[in-house]
Design a protein around this motif. Structure first.
Motif, PDB file in Angstrom:
ATOM      1  N   GLU A 108     134.669  57.046  47.732  1.00  8.61           N
ATOM      2  CA  GLU A 108     133.910  57.396  49.079  1.00  8.61           C
ATOM      3  C   GLU A 108     134.802  58.199  50.042  1.00  8.61           C
ATOM      4  O   GLU A 108     134.809  57.877  51.204  1.00  8.61           O
ATOM      5  N   ALA A 109     135.908  58.941  49.598  1.00 13.44           N
ATOM      6  CA  ALA A 109     136.479  59.698  50.466  1.00 13.44           C
ATOM      7  C   ALA A 109     136.935  60.981  49.736  1.00 13.44           C
ATOM      8  O   ALA A 109     137.297  61.127  48.753  1.00 13.44           O
ATOM      9  N   MET A 110     137.088  61.927  50.612  1.00 14.95           N
ATOM     10  CA  MET A 110     137.383  63.357  50.291  1.00 14.95           C
ATOM     11  C   MET A 110     137.903  64.049  51.004  1.00 14.95           C
ATOM     12  O   MET A 110     137.621  63.992  52.512  1.00 14.95           O
ATOM     13  N   ILE A 111     138.925  65.237  51.095  1.00 15.58           N
ATOM     14  CA  ILE A 111     139.199  65.956  51.990  1.00 15.58           C
ATOM     15  C   ILE A 111     138.196  66.894  52.385  1.00 15.58           C
ATOM     16  O   ILE A 111     137.713  67.514  51.431  1.00 15.58           O
ATOM     17  N   THR A 112     138.050  67.251  53.636  1.00 15.43           N
ATOM     18  CA  THR A 112     137.053  68.329  54.047  1.00 15.43           C
ATOM     19  C   THR A 112     137.702  69.212  55.139  1.00 15.43           C
ATOM     20  O   THR A 112     139.071  69.189  55.500  1.00 15.43           O
ATOM     21  N   GLY A 113     136.958  70.260  55.670  1.00 15.92           N
ATOM     22  CA  GLY A 113     137.388  71.005  56.906  1.00 15.92           C
ATOM     23  C   GLY A 113     138.341  71.868  56.399  1.00 15.92           C
ATOM     24  O   GLY A 113     138.659  72.456  55.341  1.00 15.92           O
ATOM     25  N   VAL A 133     145.941  67.250  62.140  1.00 16.92           N
ATOM     26  CA  VAL A 133     145.050  66.192  61.750  1.00 16.92           C
ATOM     27  C   VAL A 133     144.490  66.901  60.443  1.00 16.92           C
ATOM     28  O   VAL A 133     144.200  68.147  60.331  1.00 16.92           O
ATOM     29  N   ILE A 134     144.012  65.982  59.322  1.00 16.84           N
ATOM     30  CA  ILE A 134     143.481  66.453  58.239  1.00 16.84           C
ATOM     31  C   ILE A 134     142.014  65.653  58.186  1.00 16.84           C
ATOM     32  O   ILE A 134     141.905  64.149  58.484  1.00 16.84           O
ATOM     33  N   ASP A 135     140.925  66.396  58.036  1.00 14.60           N
ATOM     34  CA  ASP A 135     139.598  65.882  57.934  1.00 14.60           C
ATOM     35  C   ASP A 135     139.444  65.034  56.687  1.00 14.60           C
ATOM     36  O   ASP A 135     139.714  65.777  55.425  1.00 14.60           O
ATOM     37  N   VAL A 136     138.792  63.953  56.853  1.00 16.37           N
ATOM     38  CA  VAL A 136     138.197  63.310  55.459  1.00 16.37           C
ATOM     39  C   VAL A 136     137.021  63.156  55.865  1.00 16.37           C
ATOM     40  O   VAL A 136     136.376  62.326  56.598  1.00 16.37           O
ATOM     41  N   PRO A 168     140.743  64.962  45.485  1.00 21.44           N
ATOM     42  CA  PRO A 168     139.432  65.094  45.978  1.00 21.44           C
ATOM     43  C   PRO A 168     138.951  65.799  47.146  1.00 21.44           C
ATOM     44  O   PRO A 168     139.407  65.441  48.137  1.00 21.44           O
ATOM     45  N   VAL A 169     138.303  66.945  46.986  1.00 19.43           N
ATOM     46  CA  VAL A 169     137.916  67.746  47.986  1.00 19.43           C
ATOM     47  C   VAL A 169     136.507  68.075  48.187  1.00 19.43           C
ATOM     48  O   VAL A 169     136.019  68.413  47.101  1.00 19.43           O
ATOM     49  N   ALA A 170     135.906  68.187  49.357  1.00 20.23           N
ATOM     50  CA  ALA A 170     134.603  68.524  49.415  1.00 20.23           C
ATOM     51  C   ALA A 170     134.288  70.068  48.832  1.00 20.23           C
ATOM     52  O   ALA A 170     135.359  70.880  49.043  1.00 20.23           O
ATOM     53  N   ALA A 177     131.707  74.057  56.632  1.00 23.77           N
ATOM     54  CA  ALA A 177     130.580  73.552  57.848  1.00 23.77           C
ATOM     55  C   ALA A 177     131.510  72.547  58.806  1.00 23.77           C
ATOM     56  O   ALA A 177     131.622  72.596  59.951  1.00 23.77           O
ATOM     57  N   ASP A 178     132.394  71.798  58.084  1.00 26.04           N
ATOM     58  CA  ASP A 178     133.058  70.813  58.897  1.00 26.04           C
ATOM     59  C   ASP A 178     134.131  71.536  59.346  1.00 26.04           C
ATOM     60  O   ASP A 178     134.630  71.145  60.451  1.00 26.04           O
ATOM     61  N   ALA A 179     134.867  72.565  59.056  1.00 31.46           N
ATOM     62  CA  ALA A 179     135.743  73.201  59.844  1.00 31.46           C
ATOM     63  C   ALA A 179     135.073  74.344  60.955  1.00 31.46           C
ATOM     64  O   ALA A 179     135.751  74.202  61.724  1.00 31.46           O
ATOM     65  N   VAL A 180     134.104  74.696  60.607  1.00 33.40           N
ATOM     66  CA  VAL A 180     133.382  75.563  61.671  1.00 33.40           C
ATOM     67  C   VAL A 180     132.907  74.669  62.698  1.00 33.40           C
ATOM     68  O   VAL A 180     133.125  75.021  63.962  1.00 33.40           O
ATOM     69  N   ALA A 181     132.681  73.368  62.610  1.00 38.87           N
ATOM     70  CA  ALA A 181     132.262  72.423  63.677  1.00 38.87           C
ATOM     71  C   ALA A 181     133.542  72.169  64.676  1.00 38.87           C
ATOM     72  O   ALA A 181     133.143  71.912  65.910  1.00 38.87           O
TER      73      ALA A 181
END
Length: 353
Positions: A108-113, A133-136, A168-170, A177-181
Motif C-alpha cells: 500500500e505505498a508507491m512513489i508518485t509525483g 521531498v519525495i511524494d509517496v 513501485p511507482v504510480a 496529476a500529483d506533480a501538477v498539484a
C-alpha cells in the motif's frame, strides 16, 4: 519461544553490508537489536542515523537517491506479517553467507509525483538528488503524516504500481496529476504533459481524467496546459492515421473535411472521408472534462445522422492507433470493401475544413 522473540543477534556491522543499507525498527528487533541499542547507534556522530520515523540508515554519510526512495517507501508501507513470523514488508533483511536476498515488497505505498516522473524517464523531471521531498501515494485512511523527505499523498483508490528499477511507482497519468498539484509554473506543467504524450507514456485522455479526478481543471494555468496537451495528442494521432493509410495500402481519402447536404445544414467535420465508398473516419480525442457528456452526445448525434444517410462511420481513438494500427487498418478496409453491398448513400457536399 514465540514469533515475538528476537532472533539471535548477528554482528551489527553485518547489517550494513547490503546494497540497500536501510532497516525498519521492527527488522532490527528481529535481528536482536533492541530499541536502546538502536538509539545508541543513532546518537550524533554514531554509525547509524534515523532518516525517517522507524527507518534507520545503517551508515553515517548522506543517503543515496536510491536509499531515500526506499526509506520513504519503508516509512509509508503498511507493515504486515507473513505466516505468523512477524516479517515486515519492505527492504528485506540483509542475507547471510549463501543466502539469496528477497526482493523489496511494499504494501500500500508507491512513489508518485515528480520523483515518479523522473523514474519513468521524463527529460524535464528534476534529478532525484535535487528533490527536497519525495511524494509517496497511500490509501486515504492510512494514519501517516508528511515528515522529513517523505510527503504523503492520499487516494481513495490506490492504482496498480509499476516496477521501475525495483521501485513501485504510480502510473504516469496519476504521477502527473500529483506533480501538477504541486506546480504553479504553467510552462513547467505544459512541458511535463507534452512529454507524457510525445514519449508514448500515456494518452491525453488518461492524463485529463486524472487531472479532473484531482480537481485540478479549475486552475487556469492547468487548463491552458491541458489545451496544449490535447492539441499535441491530436497531432500525433493524425500522424499515425496518415501512416496507417500509407503503410497498409489503403486508398487515399480526402483529409480534414466538413460534410453538408446540398443547400442544407452542416453535417459535421471528419478527419478522413472516402467519397466513392461513403466511409468516414473520426478520431476521438475528447478529454474527460466536465463537459464530456455533452460532447459525447453531440458526437453520437452526428454519427447517427451520417449513418441514416448511408455513410459508414469508423470511430477510432489515439490509443487504438498507437497499440493496434494493423487492426485499425483492417477495420477501415472492411468498411471500404463492404460499400459495394450497401444501398447508395445520399449525396453530400465535401468542403475543406
Amino acid at each position: 519461544m514465540t514469533h515475538n522473540t528476537p532472533l539471535s543477534p548477528r554482528p551489527l556491522h553485518h547489517l550494513a553490508d547490503g546494497r540497500l543499507r536501510l532497516m525498519t525498527a521492527a527488522q532490527l528487533r528481529r535481528h536482536g537489536v533492541s530499541a536502546a541499542e538502536t538509539n545508541e547507534q543513532c546518537r550524533p556522530g554514531g554509525p547509524w542515523q534515523q532518516i525517517l520515523p522507524n527507518v534507520v540508515l545503517l551508515h553515517p554519510g548522506p543517503p543515496t537517491s536510491e536509499e531515500r526512495l526506499h526509506a520513504v517507501l519503508l516509512y509509508a508501507a503498511r507493515e504486515r506479517t507473513a505466516g505468523g513470523t512477524g516479517v515486515t514488508a519492505g527492504v528485506p533483511v540483509q542475507p547471510g553467507p549463501g543466502e539469496t536476498p528477497a526482493p523489496p515488497a511494499y504494501a500500500e505505498a508507491m512513489i508518485t509525483g515528480r520523483a515518479a516522473l523522473t523514474l519513468h524517464g521524463f527529460p524535464s523531471a528534476p534529478p532525484l538528488p535535487s528533490l527536497d521531498v519525495i511524494d509517496v501515494l497511500v490509501p486515504r485512511l492510512r494514519r501517516l503524516r508528511s515528515t522529513g523527505c517523505a510527503r504523503i499523498v492520499r487516494t481513495t483508490a490506490l492504482p496498480t504500481a509499476e516496477q521501475v528499477t525495483g521501485v513501485p511507482v504510480a502510473p504516469v497519468a496519476r504521477a502527473l496529476a500529483d506533480a501538477v498539484a504541486e506546480l504553479t509554473d504553467a510552462g513547467a506543467i505544459r512541458l511535463l504533459l507534452t512529454e507524457a504524450v510525445r514519449g508514448g507514456h500515456c494518452e491525453p485522455t488518461a492524463v485529463v481524467r486524472e487531472l479532473n479526478r484531482a480537481r485540478l481543471l479549475s486552475r487556469p494555468h492547468v487548463v491552458d496546459a491541458v489545451d496544449s496537451l490535447v492539441a499535441e495528442g491530436r497531432a500525433l494521432a493524425e500522424q499515425r492515421l496518415y501512416r496507417m493509410v500509407r503503410e497498409h495500402g489503403l486508398p487515399d481519402p480526402v483529409w480534414n473535411v466538413d460534410l453538408r447536404l446540398p443547400g442544407g445544414p452542416q453535417l459535421g467535420g471528419l478527419d478522413a472521408y472516402w467519397p466513392e465508398q461513403a466511409v468516414a473516419l473520426e478520431l476521438d480525442t475528447r478529454g474527460h472534462r466536465h463537459d464530456d457528456d455533452a460532447v459525447w452526445a453531440e458526437h453520437a448525434r452526428k454519427r447517427e445522422h451520417l449513418e441514416r444517410l448511408g455513410i459508414t462511420v469508423v470511430h477510432v481513438t489515439p490509443r487504438k492507433l498507437r497499440d493496434s494500427l494493423e487492426h485499425q487498418a483492417a477495420v477501415v478496409r472492411t468498411a471500404l470493401t463492404a460499400a459495394g453491398d450497401r444501398e447508395p448513400a445520399a449525396y453530400v457536399v465535401v468542403l475543406p475544413r
